[in-house]
Design a protein around this motif. Structure first.
Motif, mmCIF file in Angstrom:
data_model
loop_
_atom_site.group_PDB
_atom_site.id
_atom_site.type_symbol
_atom_site.label_atom_id
_atom_site.label_comp_id
_atom_site.label_asym_id
_atom_site.label_seq_id
_atom_site.Cartn_x
_atom_site.Cartn_y
_atom_site.Cartn_z
ATOM 1 N N HIS A 179 42.730 -34.239 -28.483
ATOM 2 C CA HIS A 179 42.032 -35.508 -28.211
ATOM 3 C C HIS A 179 42.054 -36.389 -29.450
ATOM 4 C CE1 HIS A 179 39.335 -38.258 -26.190
ATOM 5 N NE2 HIS A 179 38.578 -38.282 -27.269
ATOM 6 N N ASP B 73 39.462 -36.068 -32.261
ATOM 7 C CA ASP B 73 38.969 -37.397 -31.917
ATOM 8 C C ASP B 73 39.599 -38.396 -32.889
ATOM 9 O OD1 ASP B 73 37.677 -39.198 -30.316
ATOM 10 O OD2 ASP B 73 35.676 -38.403 -30.606
ATOM 11 N N HIS C 143 36.750 -38.898 -21.482
ATOM 12 C CA HIS C 143 35.551 -38.415 -22.185
ATOM 13 C C HIS C 143 34.541 -37.966 -21.130
ATOM 14 C CE1 HIS C 143 37.401 -41.388 -24.974
ATOM 15 N NE2 HIS C 143 37.013 -40.556 -25.908
ATOM 16 N N HIS D 159 35.376 -33.404 -24.978
ATOM 17 C CA HIS D 159 34.000 -33.246 -25.490
ATOM 18 C C HIS D 159 33.215 -32.175 -24.720
ATOM 19 C CE1 HIS D 159 34.374 -36.414 -28.449
ATOM 20 N NE2 HIS D 159 34.968 -37.129 -27.535
ATOM 21 N N HIS E 282 42.631 -40.784 -30.965
ATOM 22 C CA HIS E 282 42.943 -42.210 -30.846
ATOM 23 C C HIS E 282 43.531 -42.563 -32.211
ATOM 24 C CE1 HIS E 282 39.992 -41.694 -27.612
ATOM 25 N NE2 HIS E 282 39.154 -41.237 -28.531
HETATM 26 ZN ZN ZN Z 1 37.557 -40.011 -27.936
#
Ligand code: ZN
Length: 423
Positions: free
Chosen positions: A50, A284, A197, A233, A52
Motif C-alpha cells: 500500500h 502507505d 482504505h 489498514h 502513494h
Molecule cells: Zn493510503
C-alpha cells in the motif's frame, strides 16, 4: 522463503532473463557473469502492498496534525498537484523503495499514468490504480472521471509484464455506493485487483456504527468481498468481520507505521493470521509512514503485536520476513514471486550484515527484523536486472532525482504557505 524456510549457507542463485534458473550451495554452476554477494543475506524482494509514492512533496508536513487528510492534504492536492510532480515524486519514491529492497509495490493516486512511466523507467514492478473518489480531484471532477481514467488504464496495461493495472476506489466513506459498485464491476470485468482504505478512520467507524454496520459488513452488502480485494489498514475488525474476510478470501495490507504514527490503533494481525487471512505490509505514502521501507514495518509489527497481546512468542521473525516477501506476493495473487525457487521472478535483495549492530548472526531472520534497516541493502535485482549495486542505484542517482523534484516544487511550496499555521 520456500515452505521449509530453507537456508543455503554459501549459497548461489542463478538467473536467466527475468527468472530464477537454479538455487543451491557449494560449487557454482557455469554463468556468464558472477556477482559476489559474500557477507550478506540474499532473499526475495520486498513487496509493498500500500503506497502513494508520488506524495514525496508532502513529507514532514503537518505530521502531528489531527485530521490532516481533510484539513490540508485533499485541498493542497487539488490546488497544486500536476502530472510533472506526480512523475518526479514517483521517480524519487521508487528510487527510495529500490534502495530499501522493495521490488514490487501497490500504488493508488492521481495521474497514475505518470507512476506507470516511472515504473517502466526504473524496473520497479507496479500494481497501479487511479484513485476513484466522489469529490473533485487533481485530474477529474469526481468519481465518473476517476472511473473513466481507471478503465483507460486497465485497457492500456492489460498485457504489460511489470505494470498491473488495478481498480482503486479511495475508501468506504469517500466513494459513493454506486461508484463503489462500478469499481467492483470493473475489477471483475478486467480480472483486476481491487484495493481501498478500509476500517482505518475513526469517522469511518462512527459513520457505519450509526447504521449498525462495519465497513467490512458494508462491503459485503455491496458484494465486494472476494479474493481480488486487498483491504488496506483494517485497524478495527470485529470477529464477524474476520470471519467474513476468511470466508471470502479478502487480503490485508497492514500499514503499522502509518497507523501507529497517526494514533489510529493497532490492527488485530494476530487474529487475522489465526483466521488464515493473507497479509503483507504497506508503507502507505511518504507523508503517512515517512519511510518507504519494509524494515521499519517488520520491526513495528513485531513490537506492536507482542506488546498489544503481552506475548513475546507472537510472530517469530521468520514469519514476519515471510509476510514482507512471499506473503505480499501471495496477497497480490502472484504465483511466481516471493520465493527463491527455479521458475520464479528474479527479484532479489542482498542485505549486508557489515554494520556493528548485525553481529553476531545466529538467526538471519532476527537480524532482518530486529537489526537491519534500509541502508543495509547493498544489491537489488528486479526482472533479472541489477537496479542497486553497492547501495546505489545503477541507472540513476537518488540525489539527481531529488534535484529534479526540487526544481519543480516552488509552485507547490507557495500553495502550501496558506496552511502554514497547520503544517
Ligand atoms: Zn493510503
Amino acid at each position: 522463503m520456500d515452505d521449509a524456510y530453507t537456508e543455503y549457507e554459501n549459497g548461489y542463485v542463478l538467473t536467466e532473463g527475468d527468472r530464477i534458473l537454479a538455487v543451491g550451495s557449494g560449487q557454482l554452476p557455469p554463468a556468464d557473469r558472477v556477482v559476489d554477494c559474500r557477507g550478506g543475506i540474499l532473499l526475495p524482494g520486498f513487496v509493498n502492498l500500500h503506497c502513494h509514492a508520488s506524495m514525496v512533496p508532502f513529507r514532514t508536513m503537518g505530521d502531528d496534525c489531527p485530521d490532516r487528510l481533510r484539513r490540508f492534504l485533499f485541498p493542497l492536492e487539488n490546488e497544486a498537484l500536476t502530472p510533472e510532480l506526480v512523475y518526479l515524486g514517483a521517480k524519487y519514491g521508487i528510487g527510495e523503495m529500490l534502495l530499501s529492497g522493495i521490488t514490487t509495490f501497490v500504488d493508488m493516486y492521481y495521474f497514475e499514468e505518470e507512476v506507470a512511466r516511472a515504473c517502466l523507467e526504473t524496473g520497479m514492478q507496479g500494481f497501479l490504480g487511479e484513485t476513484v473518489i466522489s469529490q473533485k480531484t487533481p485530474d477529474s471532477e469526481g468519481d465518473e472521471g476517476g472511473l473513466l481514467l481507471t478503465e483507460d488504464f486497465l485497457r492500456k496495461y492489460a498485457v504489460s509484464d511489470r505494470i498491473h493495472s488495478i481498480v482503486a476506489p479511495h475508501g468506504t466513506t469517500t466513494v459513493s455506493e454506486s461508484a463503489l459498485r462500478s469499481c467492483g464491476e470493473l475489477a471483475n470485468r478486467y480480472d483486476a485487483l481491487l484495493t481501498l482504505h478500509v476500517s482505518e478512520m475513526d469517522y469511518e467507524m462512527d459513520y457505519f456504527r450509526q447504521q449498525g454496520l462495519t465497513p467490512i459488513g458494508y462491503l459485503d452488502r455491496l458484494s465486494l468481498l472476494s479474493d481480488r480485494l486487498l483491504a488496506a489498514h483494517c485497524i478495527h475488525l470485529s470477529e464477524e468481520d474476520l470471519l467474513r474476510m476468511q470466508k471470502t478470501g479478502v487480503r490485508m495490507a497492514h500499514c503499522i507505521g502509518s497507523n501507529a504514527k497517526a494514533g489510529k490503533g493497532i490492527a488485530p494481525v494476530r487474529d487475522a493470521a489465526a483466521h488464515g487471512i493473507p497479509f503483507g505490509f504497506g508503507t502507505d505514502g511518504p507523508s503517512s509512514g515517512n519511510t518507504l521501507s519494509l524494515f521499519d514495518q517488520m520491526r513495528l509489527l513485531a513490537v506492536s503485536q507482542k506488546t498489544a497481546y503481552h506475548d513475546r512468542s507472537l510472530f517469530p521473525a521468520r514469519e514476519i520476513v515471510r509476510a514482507a516477501t512471499r506473503g505480499g506476493a501471495e496477497a497480490l495473487g502472484m504465483k511466481d514471486a516471493g520465493v527463491l525457487r527455479p521458475g520464479f521472478q528474479a527479484d532479489l535483495v542482498l542485505v549486508s550484515v557489515d554494520r556493528p549492530a548485525l553481529y553476531p548472526l545466529y538467526n538471519p531472520y532476527s537480524a532482518l527484523v530486529y537489526g537491519a534497516c534500509a541502508a543495509d541493502v547493498s544489491l537489488v535485482m528486479t526482472g533479472g536486472v541489477l537496479r542497486v549495486r553497492d547501495g546505489k542505484l545503477v541507472n540513476a542517482n537518488i540525489f539527481s532525482l531529488r534535484n529534479d523534484l526540487e526544481a519543480a516544487l516552488p509552485p507547490f511550496r507557495r500553495a502550501a504557505e496558506k496552511y502554514a499555521d497547520t503544517i
